[in-house]
Design an enzyme around this catalytic site. Structure first.
Site, short mmCIF file in Angstrom:
data_model
loop_
_atom_site.label_atom_id
_atom_site.label_comp_id
_atom_site.label_asym_id
_atom_site.label_seq_id
_atom_site.Cartn_x
_atom_site.Cartn_y
_atom_site.Cartn_z
N ARG A 1 0.85 -1.18 0.00
CA ARG A 1 0.00 0.00 0.00
C ARG A 1 0.89 1.23 0.00
O ARG A 1 1.69 1.42 0.92
CB ARG A 1 -0.93 0.04 1.21
CG ARG A 1 -2.11 1.03 1.01
CD ARG A 1 -2.93 1.19 2.29
NE ARG A 1 -2.14 1.83 3.31
CZ ARG A 1 -2.12 1.46 4.59
NH1 ARG A 1 -2.85 0.46 5.01
NH2 ARG A 1 -1.34 2.10 5.44
N GLU B 1 4.72 7.03 2.47
CA GLU B 1 5.52 5.82 2.62
C GLU B 1 4.91 4.73 1.78
O GLU B 1 3.78 4.83 1.31
CB GLU B 1 5.60 5.38 4.08
CG GLU B 1 4.25 4.99 4.66
CD GLU B 1 4.33 4.59 6.13
OE1 GLU B 1 5.44 4.37 6.63
OE2 GLU B 1 3.26 4.47 6.76
N ASN C 1 4.11 0.64 2.18
CA ASN C 1 4.06 -0.43 3.18
C ASN C 1 4.17 -1.78 2.50
O ASN C 1 3.45 -2.05 1.53
CB ASN C 1 2.74 -0.36 3.94
CG ASN C 1 2.56 0.98 4.63
OD1 ASN C 1 3.09 1.22 5.69
ND2 ASN C 1 1.80 1.87 3.98
N SER D 1 -2.84 -3.08 6.25
CA SER D 1 -4.18 -3.26 6.78
C SER D 1 -5.21 -2.45 6.01
O SER D 1 -4.88 -1.63 5.16
CB SER D 1 -4.21 -2.88 8.27
OG SER D 1 -3.84 -1.55 8.43
N LYS E 1 12.08 2.61 5.63
CA LYS E 1 12.17 4.04 5.31
C LYS E 1 13.57 4.39 4.83
O LYS E 1 13.75 5.30 4.01
CB LYS E 1 11.78 4.88 6.53
CG LYS E 1 10.30 4.73 6.86
CD LYS E 1 9.84 5.75 7.88
CE LYS E 1 8.36 5.53 8.19
NZ LYS E 1 8.14 4.26 8.93
N LYS F 1 11.23 10.99 11.00
CA LYS F 1 10.58 9.68 11.09
C LYS F 1 11.57 8.60 11.46
O LYS F 1 12.64 8.50 10.86
CB LYS F 1 9.97 9.30 9.73
CG LYS F 1 8.80 10.15 9.31
CD LYS F 1 8.16 9.52 8.09
CE LYS F 1 6.76 10.05 7.91
NZ LYS F 1 5.99 9.20 6.99
N GLU G 1 8.53 0.47 11.64
CA GLU G 1 7.13 0.60 11.21
C GLU G 1 6.20 0.66 12.42
O GLU G 1 6.60 0.44 13.55
CB GLU G 1 6.75 -0.63 10.37
CG GLU G 1 7.67 -0.92 9.21
CD GLU G 1 7.72 0.21 8.19
OE1 GLU G 1 6.67 0.81 7.96
OE2 GLU G 1 8.81 0.50 7.67
N GLY G 2 4.95 0.95 12.16
CA GLY G 2 3.93 0.84 13.21
C GLY G 2 3.40 2.19 13.66
O GLY G 2 2.38 2.27 14.33
N ARG H 1 -7.94 7.36 4.71
CA ARG H 1 -8.08 7.53 6.15
C ARG H 1 -8.06 9.02 6.45
O ARG H 1 -7.26 9.77 5.88
CB ARG H 1 -6.96 6.82 6.89
CG ARG H 1 -7.17 5.30 6.95
CD ARG H 1 -5.94 4.60 7.41
NE ARG H 1 -4.82 4.92 6.54
CZ ARG H 1 -3.57 4.57 6.79
NH1 ARG H 1 -3.28 3.90 7.87
NH2 ARG H 1 -2.60 4.90 5.93
#
Lengths: 450, 450
Positions: free
Chosen positions: B103, B119, B121, B126, B283, B343, B347-348, B426
């Site tokens: 994604r 970014e 993923n 998800s 990243k 950053k 991840e997360g 989102r």
């Protein structure tokens, strides 16, 4: 395929329980939480993990009788003089639209192998929607268990949800006012709201008709009856008033709620049900219809009358204990209370008397006894089921009740819709004498025709 | 149609909020409760009540670039030497099956009107499933608001759920072992489990493939790697291992979990993702690819390379603060911290530094700074949205992020599937710098193309 045999493997049982919970939650087969935190939280409805064996021929007979029962209730509801004589309240005859959503409930009676009617419900009939979804769930779960096409064909299709939505849509269309709505009369804090919401969603999808949900107290405040007999709620005209409340005294908190019901009754909206239909479903009427010649009075077609009669269990009113038939039945019940049940007139369940309680109540006698009917106790077969509640599976001895839905839409003398409308099986632990799915005792189930 | 204008009417807002909650709950657009009582209880996912306006041309551009980004990630993941040089861990090259579910996340950058990549993923991606359902929800709600065909056409179709299920199905079929399963590696106590369960249910319905859900700890105990390189879990052969966990250090409680990951990696199962793919999404790699000539190295097709480059925001590694480019960027960030974000590699989410915190961290310096990348801060347009959580609607200033999914299935050198695979929007409150939908900050949304 012996379904329960496969479930003896703990891993299969665990996996299938998770499958059932996930599928039910994905497909809206859910209820509100008892303590909703946060608001809007739900949990899957109580479920049987596998469908229950049911004799195919008997199931088809009950389906075939759906129309005859609808005709019987319709004829009774039309007969003001009869209702007046039988029930003694005022039964205002309804010239306008009637929408009936009925469910005739049966149990298999082991001693004779026949299917006997427990009762016929004419108001607030529940589980058309969640029951229809349960049939789909069981189709999915049989597939997960590796069932073949023949075994999946043993699950009869169940269009109860679409049938209810289509009956509501037909009534709204017959009402004929652009933008008119269905007003669903609901109880505050209803946990079984998704059974109701599915009818709303499907009605919108299939017929573009909106639904307003209102309690009787809200209707008392907001519903206005015009000189044109139109019922208006918050600016919308009510094409149909659909009662999912109003069948227990608690729903009428005061005079205002009774007045709201009267306003609905006097309007030209389709009522589901009208007061007359609600009265026609009283156990007192059921008991009266069991008397010789009464069914035949309302159903002139002999074959139809005979079709209905074959499902009748023994049923006796208790107003006149001196009546020889009544006295004989009471005598038999005092000798063998296990073969009888004492049922109150009022709807909603939870108040039946069995065994020692039944005998004590009969022995106490008194004028209050007339509020009950004495009924032959149906002795259903005991099955073994896995019941799933709150994600947990429990195996138990169970007994099952079959409900057959029917719908009837009538405007004056013109019957617009009259047909069978799907089915429902509810299963409960054999040791529990009482209780419905919403009350937390039973689970939703399907028939596996054998 | 000015959607938000209609919602100024409190009754319309109340009714539409109820519609949204009911539809979401009926259709499995749900998440687990934070405190599940009873077990298995769910609540609708956080939602935007109406879709967010989004420039149509820009949306189409991002869709069109999905394949190029997948090709870029795939080429990077194949280049062991590059990953080794860039990341310095061992990157074992995978001869076997790769399933990529990617994604690429973007935001509109107001100063230029362009779409910039936040970014890409490559693991545990998800909201393909709940995002796809959100598009259906918004179609339903637009209908309830009276939208016409033209307005509903402004909601692009979103097949993200089917695409994920079909990619898993294609990999399982390519693996070629009858009855082999997908092993989904999950975090214990996952609240976003219905986003995962939908992929399982749809995979079963469309491809007849079963899924086992296992934590890394359970895999450590149960997964066995045979001499034939087959991975077996509880008697089943794993055709695909699909990671919805394993991207944060907390998922690896000890050596046993690392060993389980290695066993998966050494097996011949399709991995979604392989270690190399997971590394290709770091990243650090994103920052390295932003350097001149790097994209072109992996995408020989000039047009494809240019297509990818146009979405790149400014991005600088911080290992060598003496590098003139880096020094210039750090200088600019110290002068104007609001135009940058710091950053971490991992991840997360939840650890980005902005504003005063960003300046303080840059000023403190030290070797730990190399664990961050400095990025141009994207300045998205501010919209007005109604966000619904736990049945309650709240209106707020918001900003939105667009995700474009892609899937790629490759066996050795043969690419079996490579295509765009739906989208996700989102939306979060403009004052919230951080956080995802699952973390409780954002809501699921859809683009309304303008």
């Amino acid at each position: 395929m012996d379904l329960l045999q496969k479930l003896k493997d703990p891993q299969v049982l665990k996996d299938l329980t998770e499958d059932a919970v996930v599928w039910a939650t994905q497909h809206g087969l859910v209820m509100g939480l008892a303590t909703p935190t946060p608001a809007a939280a739900v949990v899957h409805a109580p479920l049987a993990l596998t469908p229950v064996p049911f004799p195919a021929g008997t199931f088809r007979e009950a389906e075939a009788a759906a129309g005859a029962f609808a005709a019987l209730v319709d004829a009774v509801a039309e007969d003001d003089a009869y209702l007046l004589a039988t029930l003694r309240p005022t039964a205002a005859h309804d010239d306008f639209g009637v929408l009936a959503h009925l469910r005739s409930d049966y149990m298999l009676h082991t001693p004779t192998g026949s299917l006997l009617q427990v009762e016929i419900n004419t108001i607030g009939v529940s589980f058309a929607c969640l029951g229809g979804l349960t049939a789909c769930l069981h189709g999915h779960l049989l597939g997960r268990l590796g069932a073949g096409a023949a075994e999946r064909a043993a699950l009869p299709p169940n269009d109860a949800l679409d049938q209810l939505a289509d009956a509501l849509g037909a009534a709204a269309q017959a009402y004929g006012v652009e933008g008119a709505v269905v007003v669903m009369v609901v109880q505050p804090g209803e946990r079984n709201l998704y059974d109701q919401q599915w009818a709303q969603t499907r009605l919108w999808e299939r017929h573009g008709v909106r639904t307003l949900r209102r309690t009787l107290s809200e209707l008392a405040r907001d519903a206005e009856l015009g000189a044109d007999r139109r019922l208006r709620v918050g600016g919308a005209v009510a094409a149909v008033v659909y009662f999912r409340a109003g069948y227990v005294p608690e729903d009428y908190a005061g005079e205002a709620e009774w007045a709201a019901r009267e306003r609905v009754e006097r309007s030209d909206a389709f009522k589901c049900p009208s007061v007359a239909y609600q009265l026609a479903g009283a156990k007192k009427v059921q008991q009266d219809l069991a008397r010789p010649g009464q069914v035949e009075r309302f159903l002139p077609d002999e074959a139809q009358a005979a079709l209905v009669r074959r499902f009748f269990a023994g049923l006796w009113g208790l107003e006149d204990l001196a009546d020889p038939d009544t006295a004989a039945a009471v005598g038999a019940a005092l000798r063998d209370p296990g073969a009888f049940v004492l049922k109150p007139q009022r709807e909603g369940g939870g108040h039946n008397l069995y065994g020692a309680e039944l005998r004590a109540r009969l022995e106490r006698g008194g004028p209050g006894l007339g509020a009950y009917v004495l009924m032959q106790r149906i002795l259903p077969p005991i099955n073994r089921s896995v019941m799933v509640r709150g994600g947990e599976a429990v195996e138990a001895d169970t007994l099952s009740e079959l409900g057959i839905f029917s719908v009837l839409v009538r405007r004056g003398g013109e019957v617009l819709v009259s047909r069978g409308a799907g089915h429902l099986v509810r299963t409960k632990a054999a040791e529990s004498d009482e209780g419905g799915v919403a009350a937390g005792y039973g689970v939703l189930d399907s028939p596996f025709l054998v």
